[in-house]
Structure formats: structure tokens, C-alpha cells
Design a protein around this motif. Structure first.
Motif, mmCIF file in Angstrom:
data_model
loop_
_atom_site.group_PDB
_atom_site.id
_atom_site.type_symbol
_atom_site.label_atom_id
_atom_site.label_comp_id
_atom_site.label_asym_id
_atom_site.label_seq_id
_atom_site.Cartn_x
_atom_site.Cartn_y
_atom_site.Cartn_z
ATOM 1 N N LYS A 196 0.828 -1.193 0.000
ATOM 2 C CA LYS A 196 0.000 0.000 0.000
ATOM 3 C C LYS A 196 0.867 1.249 0.000
ATOM 4 C CE LYS A 196 -3.894 -2.000 2.607
ATOM 5 N NZ LYS A 196 -4.959 -1.656 1.647
ATOM 6 N N GLY A 197 0.231 2.375 -0.245
ATOM 7 C CA GLY A 197 0.933 3.647 -0.167
ATOM 8 C C GLY A 197 0.397 4.700 -1.109
ATOM 9 N N LEU A 198 -0.184 4.289 -2.236
ATOM 10 C CA LEU A 198 -0.746 5.244 -3.187
ATOM 11 C C LEU A 198 -2.203 5.497 -2.825
ATOM 12 C CD1 LEU A 198 0.758 3.958 -6.557
ATOM 13 C CD2 LEU A 198 1.718 5.559 -4.898
ATOM 14 N N GLY A 199 -2.472 6.682 -2.318
ATOM 15 C CA GLY A 199 -3.829 7.014 -1.906
ATOM 16 C C GLY A 199 -4.239 6.393 -0.594
ATOM 17 N N ALA A 200 -3.276 5.952 0.224
ATOM 18 C CA ALA A 200 -3.597 5.281 1.477
ATOM 19 C C ALA A 200 -4.191 6.272 2.471
ATOM 20 C CB ALA A 200 -2.349 4.628 2.057
ATOM 21 N N GLY A 201 -5.145 5.794 3.263
ATOM 22 C CA GLY A 201 -5.835 6.620 4.235
ATOM 23 C C GLY A 201 -4.998 6.900 5.473
ATOM 24 N N ALA A 202 -5.589 7.622 6.411
ATOM 25 C CA ALA A 202 -4.865 8.107 7.583
ATOM 26 C C ALA A 202 -4.484 7.003 8.548
ATOM 27 C CB ALA A 202 -5.700 9.163 8.303
ATOM 28 N N GLU A 203 -5.097 5.829 8.435
ATOM 29 C CA GLU A 203 -4.713 4.730 9.326
ATOM 30 C C GLU A 203 -3.352 4.152 8.976
ATOM 31 O OE1 GLU A 203 -7.879 2.743 6.600
ATOM 32 O OE2 GLU A 203 -7.170 4.759 7.102
ATOM 33 N N TYR A 204 -2.783 4.560 7.832
ATOM 34 C CA TYR A 204 -1.478 4.066 7.404
ATOM 35 C C TYR A 204 -0.467 5.210 7.421
ATOM 36 C CZ TYR A 204 -4.609 0.485 5.602
ATOM 37 O OH TYR A 204 -5.575 -0.476 5.491
ATOM 38 N N GLY A 205 0.702 4.930 7.984
ATOM 39 C CA GLY A 205 1.709 5.975 8.064
ATOM 40 C C GLY A 205 3.083 5.412 8.364
ATOM 41 N N ASN A 206 3.992 6.318 8.758
ATOM 42 C CA ASN A 206 5.379 5.990 9.083
ATOM 43 C C ASN A 206 6.129 5.427 7.870
ATOM 44 O OD1 ASN A 206 5.506 6.893 11.740
ATOM 45 N ND2 ASN A 206 4.658 4.991 12.541
ATOM 46 N N PHE A 207 5.914 6.001 6.710
ATOM 47 C CA PHE A 207 6.673 5.608 5.522
ATOM 48 C C PHE A 207 6.718 6.774 4.551
ATOM 49 C CE2 PHE A 207 2.274 4.414 4.591
ATOM 50 C CZ PHE A 207 2.070 4.971 3.342
ATOM 51 N N GLN A 208 7.752 6.774 3.711
ATOM 52 C CA GLN A 208 7.826 7.662 2.562
ATOM 53 C C GLN A 208 7.865 6.874 1.263
ATOM 54 O OE1 GLN A 208 10.388 11.449 3.334
ATOM 55 N NE2 GLN A 208 11.352 9.837 4.528
ATOM 56 N N GLY A 209 8.001 5.556 1.380
ATOM 57 C CA GLY A 209 7.960 4.672 0.224
ATOM 58 C C GLY A 209 6.615 3.969 0.166
ATOM 59 N N GLY A 210 6.494 2.847 0.848
ATOM 60 C CA GLY A 210 5.245 2.117 0.875
ATOM 61 C C GLY A 210 5.108 1.306 2.148
ATOM 62 N N LEU A 211 3.923 0.759 2.335
ATOM 63 C CA LEU A 211 3.644 -0.137 3.451
ATOM 64 C C LEU A 211 3.541 -1.553 2.909
ATOM 65 C CD1 LEU A 211 1.318 0.329 6.438
ATOM 66 C CD2 LEU A 211 1.006 -1.693 5.031
ATOM 67 N N VAL A 212 4.326 -2.461 3.482
ATOM 68 C CA VAL A 212 4.347 -3.857 3.062
ATOM 69 C C VAL A 212 3.859 -4.699 4.238
ATOM 70 C CG1 VAL A 212 5.745 -5.754 2.184
ATOM 71 C CG2 VAL A 212 6.283 -3.397 1.525
ATOM 72 N N ASN A 213 2.696 -5.299 4.084
ATOM 73 C CA ASN A 213 2.076 -6.087 5.152
ATOM 74 C C ASN A 213 2.035 -7.556 4.753
ATOM 75 O OD1 ASN A 213 0.687 -6.852 7.462
ATOM 76 N ND2 ASN A 213 -1.319 -6.285 6.634
ATOM 77 N N VAL A 214 2.692 -8.393 5.551
ATOM 78 C CA VAL A 214 2.724 -9.838 5.310
ATOM 79 C C VAL A 214 1.684 -10.500 6.213
ATOM 80 C CG1 VAL A 214 4.105 -11.929 5.513
ATOM 81 C CG2 VAL A 214 5.135 -9.830 4.635
ATOM 82 N N ILE A 215 0.724 -11.199 5.611
ATOM 83 C CA ILE A 215 -0.329 -11.896 6.342
ATOM 84 C C ILE A 215 0.022 -13.381 6.401
ATOM 85 C CG2 ILE A 215 -2.793 -12.356 6.521
ATOM 86 C CD1 ILE A 215 -2.066 -9.403 6.695
ATOM 87 N N THR A 216 0.091 -13.937 7.589
ATOM 88 C CA THR A 216 0.479 -15.337 7.741
ATOM 89 C C THR A 216 -0.745 -16.254 7.703
ATOM 90 O OG1 THR A 216 0.424 -15.135 10.154
ATOM 91 C CG2 THR A 216 2.534 -14.762 9.050
ATOM 92 N N LYS A 217 -0.482 -17.533 7.477
ATOM 93 C CA LYS A 217 -1.549 -18.529 7.353
ATOM 94 C C LYS A 217 -2.171 -18.851 8.716
ATOM 95 C CE LYS A 217 0.572 -20.908 3.374
ATOM 96 N NZ LYS A 217 1.184 -22.171 2.905
ATOM 97 N N THR A 218 -3.385 -19.418 8.657
ATOM 98 C CA THR A 218 -4.090 -19.852 9.863
ATOM 99 C C THR A 218 -4.552 -21.297 9.690
ATOM 100 O OG1 THR A 218 -6.204 -19.054 9.005
ATOM 101 C CG2 THR A 218 -4.910 -17.524 10.333
ATOM 102 N N GLY A 219 -4.981 -21.886 10.790
ATOM 103 C CA GLY A 219 -5.503 -23.246 10.743
ATOM 104 C C GLY A 219 -6.968 -23.279 10.355
ATOM 105 N N SER A 220 -7.534 -24.489 10.306
ATOM 106 C CA SER A 220 -8.935 -24.667 9.916
ATOM 107 C C SER A 220 -9.489 -25.912 10.609
ATOM 108 C CB SER A 220 -9.053 -24.811 8.396
ATOM 109 O OG SER A 220 -8.393 -25.987 7.966
ATOM 110 N N ASN A 221 -10.707 -26.293 10.251
ATOM 111 C CA ASN A 221 -11.350 -27.439 10.884
ATOM 112 C C ASN A 221 -10.782 -28.777 10.427
ATOM 113 O OD1 ASN A 221 -13.178 -26.874 12.895
ATOM 114 N ND2 ASN A 221 -14.835 -26.351 11.483
#
Length: 1006
Positions: A203-228
Motif C-alpha cells: 500500500k501507499g498510493l492514496g492510502a488513508g490516515a490509518e497508514y503511516g510511518n513511511f515515505q515509500g510504501g507499506l508492506v504487510n505480510v499476512i500469515t496462514k491460519t488453521g482450519s477445521n
């Protein structure tokens, strides 16, 4: 500040009519009629005015969390299958419903690729142009072991350069939605296994106010979860130089993988069905790297030293659904990475490398509370710690042997010159409330919250043995025979002391944010937002107590507009303006006065009696005592310890404009056109506020080697258009002549008279402050297309970029290692500094394609064509007698006047004028799945860099050395290197694209 945000949120909520509802959850799995899970199936949930779409994972699993109480119908679709029969589900408050959807094979043959993706839509409620890399793309595209490399799939982005951000420091890295940044250096603090990842968001292009602390971009890694359902997978892969190509050239510097083995096990399933799930994974990588040999006493193409790296990574995650309203997750990870012969480049003997130990531990806790269908609370907390050691093999008390020269590469023996200790720790927390409501019939939303992180960073670089021997680089050099270390005619040996770093820092980053979205009619949405940030940096000097070095707070206003042009959500125009402040890291303030972080590097000559023990060392006290007898003479000093008081400190930020349009063609194609404009502001640097009066300008100075031959460069010779000599050394010379008369053996500096002792001033006034005139201008045009056809998925982009400026780093250093104080102290480094910056391509075309082929074969490819990477030729100043300097009229300028400028770099000509070679890279992934004993075995082949395997990506930009540069060394010609190494010449290749590499892999799923 808090009162202002509360008042603003109250105004925004005025007239709101919340709609409350109780909720439950749906967990399900999609099967084919043959009993196998259907990977990537699209699942739609329909009921009343509610429509949700999700995509099943590779095992056919899907989940719908916080569904309002009511009756719904579920349908699954996938290419090659008939739609599943509708399944009716009643969601009850506080309960989890389990659903199985069954699909039958379609009775039609589909040629070529058979699977892959979900319908494409456009969001009309935000102005964000972001990229999400899904688990299926990670599985089917050719990927490296480093998840950060995956962001290259984003238009206009390369690893280390996200939308004009200067290096990885400019980015905000997150793990499962919470900050995981290095508190001292910036960049990512951890690198999880690629197989732990469910998706990556950029993220970073047109990102809302909940995202910050960058001048390049925000890189968010989402990890896997278990299931039934219990699932497991065993991953193995192999790379070997016996299978790979090679593009190493004997005269160049480079390394390649000799072998790499990867073994990884993951399992997931239920602890308590429908409520508590787990995901566990462990990975072990063993990698050997080989290097081109450059040691003259080793008769081998490759260095006899292999870089042996081992990575052991462990990860566990629990997901808990205690009821219909809550989702809790907790994860823990540990990484134990080690490497032997670290730092080898082919110029080091085995004992002159380092042993690396890099353990990392982290945990993450999150809670999501769905109060009703319109209000959600998210709370997260995370902790990360890293302790990195690079220790010498011969111990702390043995000095290294490093051949003399102002620029690398240098031959190294006996012990590494320096040892390193790096400790980083970070703790982060965030709280976010999301609410949706209606006002006078229009739907709106508000996101309100805050985040806080605190980190510490210790960075030590200490000289082994307290000193380093610097013998000349000769063929007759024998590391364990000091009699071969002499500069023959003068019978002396250079020795280096100092040049150390001892940083102990703390940082805090805090923010409150309010982001809103208003529907002002059926087609127009407005998204105003406001973010308040606070940043603090503290230092603890070795001889003192902790003090606050820098502190600032500021507002980030943002505003976005989204217009649904057709009213059908198929053609949308978006515009956004926003301000984004950079997070605080230790390198921002390590030059604050009182930190005692850096020491100067001193060069002395040893003239004493011949000795036989190469481990002989002298303390600074012993050296100073012997200097009085002539055993040691001082030659020069590289000034590294400049500091200053903090004056009017302001946290750097970037102002950003984003204008774009999105158009869907049916449900399977989306095209985008985006323009991005970024301007960096309040860039920080150590500044000499009297630099305009502290130096004397010399114009058109030509450079010659010690024998009087002009240095060649680009069809001519090296000429310094502007050269600034410090008045301190000029005054010292004039006063010396005034005291000893005209027979001192030195002359009045060119262009000066003895009367200039009254005119010249030297009064450095250093301050850590906003760098005057610092500039970075980024403009980019993106054209991209996303395809989600029934039989394949793809992304393509064509991007034009222009990046110009005079300071190419987040922290004010053009030297990322942090040794030099920067161009506002080293004023010659500011000459010709404005121009096209490096680490980006002016024109880039990318294509990624992934899907499932017939006969159990799946695959993907990633193609990149890049043009217009710029570089800048430089000359490194020296006052050590290696060079002679002549003024415009040919008059010699005494090289000793250059002593304070040792190792300062000057741009020769306009910055960024020449270009590197164009690059074309093609990576391919193929895999075939076979059913064995109720499970699946997947055989895979990755081919990296199928095209243009010798393309040069990095050149030697230094013009300091030329053919036969070392010929002035006296003695037997056969005992001295007759020519400079070819890789030391200007424009010599220093880096190429990776060679053609094959990776063989196996996955056993159970």
C-alpha cells in the motif's frame, strides 16, 4: 490533540443512525465429485441485501466471519466444474455453521490452462491503489526465499525502491498488520518463510490516515491460519551449481550459489472444532556460496572459502473463535540463522572473514471484536528482538592485515579488521475502531484509532587488535612474514587506528488517526482523514546517561475523492492528496551532539625495527610514546566523528498526489491508469552552517597519479569542476611558512598570499537540522491491467518514472553504512549532486501469469523488461600522496592540503547522466500434482533468469584507478602487481543479473 480528534469524530457522527445486528460465523470446504478439494473456488454468499465473495484456499477451505444473523445461500464456482448446488445456511447468534459444497466436473473440454481466480471489482469507497499478492500467486509464481522480493509484482515498485522511497528504510513493514521495522536501520526486522504467507499487501498510493510511518510504501505480510480439517505439507527443494549456469567472470567481483537445500514442514488443523485452530511450521535452509578468487597466492578460479549459511525458522499460530463476536490470534516465531566465512568477496583468506550468529524471536497477539454488523474493534500487540554478532576467527586481540588503498577491494589476511555487534528490539501496539452508519440515506464509515511502537538499537563496530596493518598490495606479499610488508624504498608499513562505531539508541513512534468516508450521492465519495504523529529518539553515550536527542510531532492531512462515472462501479476516477511522515530510526540522530558514536580513522606509518610476529600490535598509548622517537609518524586522519546540537528538528515527510482511473471489462478484466507525484520535505542531515565561508574554491582542477600521468576518464582526463579546500589547512600552511621562512620546503598554496591569513576563516558550526536545499522529486505514470479469466490469471504493467534530487537517502547519509557525515559537512560531496538518482528504472514492463494447466500441471511466469537505470561517476579525494592535483593554469596544488578530505567522494560531471544496460528477466515455475496413498505429491521446477544471463546491473563508478596505477611502487617489477585489478577500472562490471538457476522441489501434502 486527543480532544480535537474526539470533537472531529463527534461532528462526523452527527445525525448517524447505527444499525445493530448479532452475528455468527460460517466455515466451509469445497469438494469435487471425485472427493478432492477444489482449490481457488469462488464462493458467494447471498441473502437479503447482503452479498459476500471469498476465495477458497488450495485445500478448498473458506471462512465467512461476523455474518449478520439470518438465512443465506452459498454457491461455489470454478473453471472446469459445474456450479455447486445452492446450499442454504441459517446463521445463529454466537454460533459457527459448518458447510460442505460439492461440485461436479463440467462435461466440456477446456484447452490450455484450466483454473484460477475470483471476479474483479472496483472499490468506490476509497482512493487506494494497492496490490495484494495472494497465496495462489505465491504458490504458482516463481518466487525466491525472501518474501520481500515478491513486492516486485507491484507496478512501479522494485525491492528496496517502493514508489520513489529511498532504500528499504523508507518503507513500513508489517507482520499481520502490526509494525515489524528495524528501529535502528529501517527496513524489515524479520523475513518469514515464504510458505508461512497467506498474502502480501503493498500500500501507499492514496492510502488513508490509518497508514503511516513511511515515505515509500507499506508492506504487510499476512500469515496462514488453521482450519477445521487437519492438513500438512512437507516442502523440499534443491539448487546446485552442477545444474545452474554461471556468469562469473574471473576479473570481476561476484558470488553464486554452490548448493542450497531447503526442508520445511507445516501442519494445521483444529484444537477444538469450529473454535480453536493451529498452524505450525518449521524450516531449515543450508546454503553454500562460492566466490571468484582474487588472492594472488591462491591458484584457483574460485575462493577456497565457501560462505556456509544455515537458517532454522520456526513459527506457530493459534486462531480462536470463542463466540460469534470475537476473533483472537496469537503467533510466535524464532529464527536461528548462522553463517561461516561471512563477508567473503574473494579477496579474503578464510581467517579474515567473520562468523555470523543472528537469532531472532517474535510474537504477535491480536483481538477483533465485532460488536455488531456496523462496529468493529481491532487490537494488536507484537514484540521483536534480534541479536546479531559477527565475530572474528582469530579473536578480538589479533589485528587484521588489510592491504593499503583508499578504496576497496583490499586483500585481507590473518583476521577481520572489524568485529560487529547489533542488537535490535521493538514492541508495537495498535487499536482501531471501524464503524459504518447512514445519514439521511447515505452510507458512511469512520476508522478511528492509534498506534505506538518503541524500539532499541545497539550498533558496535570495533577494530580487532585495536589496529590494522596496511601493507602494500604486492605479489611478493606473504601474510605471516612482515618483512614482505614494507614499502621498499621508504621501509615503512602503514597502520590504521580508529574508525569505530558505538551506538546505543532508543526510538518511539506514536500516532492517532481518524479516517472517514462519505457518500455524497450515488456516485461521489469523499474520504478526508487526519493523522497525528509523534517521534522521539534517545541516545546513551558510552560515558554518560541517556538523553533525548530529537523529538517532533506533526499532522498528516489527507483527502480523497472517488467518482463512479457510469454509476455501475465499472468506471471510477480517483484523486488523493496526502502527507506521509517517515518513522523514527536510529540513523536519524546518531550524529546528535553528546552521543559519542563515531571515532576518526587515523593512518600512521611504522618506521621501527623489523619484526617477525604478524600479530604484533600497539596500543594508542604505545604508539604515541614511540612517535616521539620517530618509530611512528602521523600521515592523515579521516574525519568521521562530526556531531552537532539538534536545531529545529522536523521529522521528514513526503507530499503525494495520486490521480487515477479504473475500468472493468466484465467481471474478469480491470485496467488502471495512475499518475503519482511525490516531493520529499524536511530531509534531515548534519549541516555545517558556516560551510560557505569555511572553504576556498578552486575551479577546473586536474588529477594526476603520483608519477605525473593524468587519470583517464571517458575519453579525457579527470577534472574537478569545483573543488573546495578547507581553510583550516590553508591557514595552517600559511602560518607555518610565516614562522619558518621561505626555506620550509613548502610553498604558499596556489592563488593565495601571506596576507590571506587575515581573510580566511575556519569556524565549523555543525547542527543536526533540516538540510537546506535538499531535494527529491518523484513522478510516475502507471498503466496496468489485471486479468481474471475463467482459465487463467495475469497482471501486466507499463511504468514511466522520473526521480531527481541531490540527497538519495532517508537519513541524510548518501553513505548507507553511516560512516560519512554527508554532503552538508563534506561539501565536495555536494558538487554536481543534483540529477537523476539511482536504484530505479525509467521504463519498466512487467507481466505475471499463473494458472493450472491440464494433466495435473500448474505453473506461472514473471517477466520484467527494464530500461534507464542511471549511475554517476565519482572521484575519491585523498591526501596520501597517491594523486597530484593541478590548478587551471597547471600549477601544482600540494596533495598534503587534501588530508582533511581523505575519502570524500566528488561527482564527476552531471549526476546520473550515464545508464546501465537494459534488463530482461524471465522466471518460470512448473509443478505437477499426483495423488499417492490418499495424499498428493507435487514435483516442481523453477527456472530463474531464463534470458540475458550476463546483463550487467552494477558498474564501478569510481574513476580513481587506471591502467598501471600502482607502477610507481618501487622494487622488483615482478614482485609488485603490474596493473590494477580490472574490476577497479571505471565502468568495470561489479554486479550482474543472477545466472540461470534451476530449483528442483517436492511437496508432499497430507
Amino acid at each position: 490533540m486527543i480532544r480535537a480528534l474526539v470533537c472531529l469524530s463527534g461532528i462526523l457522527l452527527l445525525g448517524a443512525v447505527p444499525v445493530a445486528a448479532q452475528t455468527g460465523h460460517i466455515l466451509g470446504q469445497v469438494f469435487g465429485d471425485e472427493g478432492k478439494p477444489v482449490a481457488g473456488a469462488a464462493v458467494e454468499m447471498i441473502g437479503g441485501d447482503v452479498l459476500r465473495r471469498v476465495q477458497a484456499d488450495r485445500e478448498g477451505l473458506f471462512s465467512l466471519i461476523a455474518v449478520p444473523v439470518g438465512d443465506y445461500t452459498l454457491i461455489a464456482t470454478q473453471v472446469g466444474y459445474n456450479p455447486s448446488p445452492p446450499v442454504d445456511v441459517r446463521v445463529l447468534a454466537g454460533q459457527t455453521q459448518r458447510v460442505t459444497l460439492t461440485m461436479t466436473l463440467a462435461p466440456v473440454a477446456i484447452e490450455g490452462i484450466e483454473v484460477v481466480s475470483t471476479p474483479i471489482t472496483i472499490s468506490t469507497t476509497d482512493t487506494d491503489f494497492s496490490t495484494e499478492i495472494s497465496e495462489i500467486e505465491i504458490d504458482l509464481l516463481p518466487v525466491s526465499y525472501n518474501p520481500n522480493d515478491m513486492i516486485a509484482l507491484t507496478p512501479g515498485v522494485r525491492p528496496g525502491h517502493v514508489w520513489g522511497g529511498a532504500t528499504n528504510q523508507a518503507n513500513n513493514y508489517q507482520l499481520d498488520g502490526i509494525a515489524a521495522n528495524h528501529p535502528g536501520l529501517g527496513g524489515d526486522l524479520i523475513q518469514p518463510s515464504i510458505n508461512w504467507i497467506e498474502s502480501i499487501e503493498v500500500k501507499g498510493l492514496g492510502a488513508g490516515a490509518e497508514y503511516g510511518n513511511f515515505q515509500g510504501g507499506l508492506v504487510n505480510v499476512i500469515t496462514k491460519t488453521g482450519s477445521n480439517d487437519f492438513q500438512g505439507a512437507l516442502h523440499t527443494s534443491l539448487e546446485s551449481s552442477a545444474l545452474n549456469g554461471s556468469n562469473l567472470v574471473p576479473t570481476e567481483i561476484g558470488s553464486e550459489i554452490d548448493s542450497r537445500y531447503n526442508l520445511e514442514l507445516e501442519v494445521r488443523g483444529p484444537v477444538i472444532r469450529d473454535h480453536l485452530f493451529y498452524f505450525l511450521a518449521g524450516q531449515r535452509i543450508m546454503r553454500d556460496a562460492q566466490y571468484i578468487n582474487h588472492l594472488p597466492d591462491v591458484d584457483s578460479r574460485y575462493s577456497t572459502v565457501l560462505g556456509e549459511r544455515t537458517e532454522a525458522k520456526y513459527f506457530g499460530k493459534l486462531t480462536w473463535l470463542p463466540g460469534s463476536k470475537d476473533l483472537l490470534e496469537a503467533s510466535f516465531g524464532h529464527m536461528a540463522n548462522t553463517e561461516e566465512q561471512f563477508g567473503n568477496t574473494g579477496y579474503e583468506s578464510s581467517e579474515a572473514t567473520l562468523s555470523l550468529d543472528e537469532p531472532t524471536t517474535f510474537y504477535n497477539i491480536s483481538w477483533q471484536r465485532q460488536w455488531n454488523d456496523n462496529n468493529t474493534l481491532d487490537a494488536k500487540f507484537a514484540s521483536y528482538s534480534l541479536a546479531k554478532r559477527r565475530t572474528p576467527y582469530a579473536g578480538d586481540d589479533v589485528p587484521g592485515i588489510l592491504t593499503y588503498g583508499i578504496l576497496p577491494p583490499n586483500l585481507a589476511y590473518q583476521n577481520a579488521p572489524l568485529r560487529f555487534r547489533s542488537e535490535a528490539a521493538s514492541r508495537s501496539g495498535s487499536l482501531k475502531w471501524t464503524t459504518e452508519f447512514s445519514t439521511w440515506g447515505w452510507q458512511h464509515s469512520i476508522v478511528f484509532g492509534g498506534e505506538h511502537s518503541a524500539g532499541t538499537f545497539i550498533d558496535q563496530r570495533l577494530r580487532n587488535g585495536g589496529m590494522t596493518w596496511r601493507p602494500p598490495r604486492r605479489r611478493a606479499l606473504v601474510a605471516d612474514d612482515p618483512s614482505t610488508w614494507l614499502f621498499s624504498s621508504s621501509a615503512f608499513i602503514p597502520v590504521t587506528w580508529g574508525g569505530e562505531v558505538n551506538l546505543d539508541s532508543e526510538v518511539t513512534n506514536s500516532a492517532l488517526f481518524l479516517q472517514t468516508n462519505f457518500s455524497l450521492g450515488p456516485r461521489l465519495n469523499v474520504s478526508p482523514g487526519l493523522r497525528w504523529g509523534s517521534w522521539t529518539g534517545r541516545l546513551t553515550p558510552p560515558s554518560g546517561t541517556t538523553f533525548t536527542a530529537v523529538q517532533d510531532e506533526a499532522y498528516d492531512p489527507r483527502i480523497g475523492i472517488s467518482l463512479d462515472i457510469t454509476g455501475t462501479e465499472s468506471f471510477v476516477a480517483k484523486a488523493h492528496w496526502g502527507r506521509y511522515h517517515q518513522s523514527m530510526i536510529g540513523q536519524f540522530f546518531d550524529r546528535a551532539e553528546g552521543g559519542e558514536v563515531f571515532t576518526n580513522e587515523e593512518l600512521w606509518y611504522y618506521h621501527g625495527p623489523q619484526f617477525s610476529d604478524p600479530r604484533l600490535r600497539f596500543t594508542t598509548e604505545e604508539r604515541n610514546a614511540l612517535a616521539g622517537t620517530g618509530v611512528f609518524t602521523f600521515e592523515n586522519e579521516v574525519i568521521l566523528n562530526e556531531t552537532g546540537p539538534v536545531v529545529d528538528y522536523r521529522q521528514p515527510y513526503v507530499d503525494q498526489w495520486v490521480l487515477g482511473v479504473e475500468k472493468t471489462l466484465g467481471s474478469s478484466v480491470k485496467i488502471e491508469a495512475v499518475y503519482v507525484n511525490r516531493r520529499n520535505r524536511d530531509m534531515v542531515a548534519l549541516v555545517d552552517r558556516n560551510r560557505a565561508t569555511n572553504y576556498t574554491l578552486y575551479e577546473y582542477v586536474r588529477v594526476y597519479d603520483a608519477s605525473g600521468q593524468a587519470l583517464n576518464f571517458s575519453g579525457g582526463t579527470v577534472q574537478l569542476r569545483e573543488l573546495y579546500l578547507p581553510n583550516s589547512v590553508l591557514l595552517e600552511r600559511l602560518r607555518f611558512i610565516a614562522e619558518c621562512g621561505t626555506d620550509c620546503g613548502v610553498s604558499v598554496p596556489h592563488g593565495l598570499t601571506m596576507a590571506d591569513t587575515l581573510n580566511l576563516t575556519w569556524d565549523p558550526d555543525y547542527a543536526l537540522t533540516t538540510a537546506p536545499g535538499a531535494t527529491r522529486k518523484f513522478d510516475q505514470i502507471q498503466l496496468s491491467a489485471e486479468f481474471s479469466r475463467p482459465t487463467w490469471g495475469a497482471n501486466a504493467s507499463l511504468v514511466w518514472t522520473d526521480l531527481r534530487g541531490n540527497l538519495d537517502n532517508v537519513t541524510g547519509y548518501d553513505d548507507p553504512s553511516g560512516y560519512g557525515a554527508g554532503p552538508y559537512v563534506r561539501v565536495n560531496e555536494g558538487t554536481n549532486a543534483f540529477g537523476k538518482l539511482s536504484n530505479y528504472s525509467e521504463r519498466v514492463f512487467k507481466v505475471s501469469l499463473h494458472g493450472k494447466l491440464g494433466w495435473g500441471v500448474s505453473g506461472g511466469l514473471f517477466y520484467t523488461a527494464a530500461q534507464g537505470d542511471h549511475y554517476s561517476p565519482t572521484f575519491t579525494l585523498s591526501g596520501s600522496g597517491l594523486y597530484n592535483y593541478r590548478a587551471m593554469d597547471g600549477t601544482l596544488i600540494d596533495y598534503r592540503l587534501f588530508g582533511p578530505l581523505e575519502r570524500h567522494e566528488v561527482f564527476i560531471g552531471p549526476r546520473g547522466l550515464p545508464q546501465n544496460q537494459h534488463r530482461k528477466l524471465l522466471d518460470v515455475h512448473l509443478e505437477r500434482e499426483m495423488q499417492v496413498l490418499g495424499g498428493a505429491v507435487i514435483l516442481s521446477l523453477d527456472i530463474f533468469n531464463l534470458l540475458n544471463t550476463k546483463t550487467v546491473t552494477e558498474l564501478n563508478t569510481s574513476v580513481n584507478y587506471g591502467q598501471n596505477f600502482y607502477h610507481f611502487l618501487p622494487g622488483d617489477p615482478t614482485s609488485v602487481l603490474p596493473v590494477t585489478d580490472p574490476n577497479e577500472f571505471y565502468k568495470a562490471p561489479l554486479g550482474r543479473v543472477p545466472p540461470r538457476t534451476l530449483r528442483l522441489g517436492t511437496v508432499i501434502r497430507f
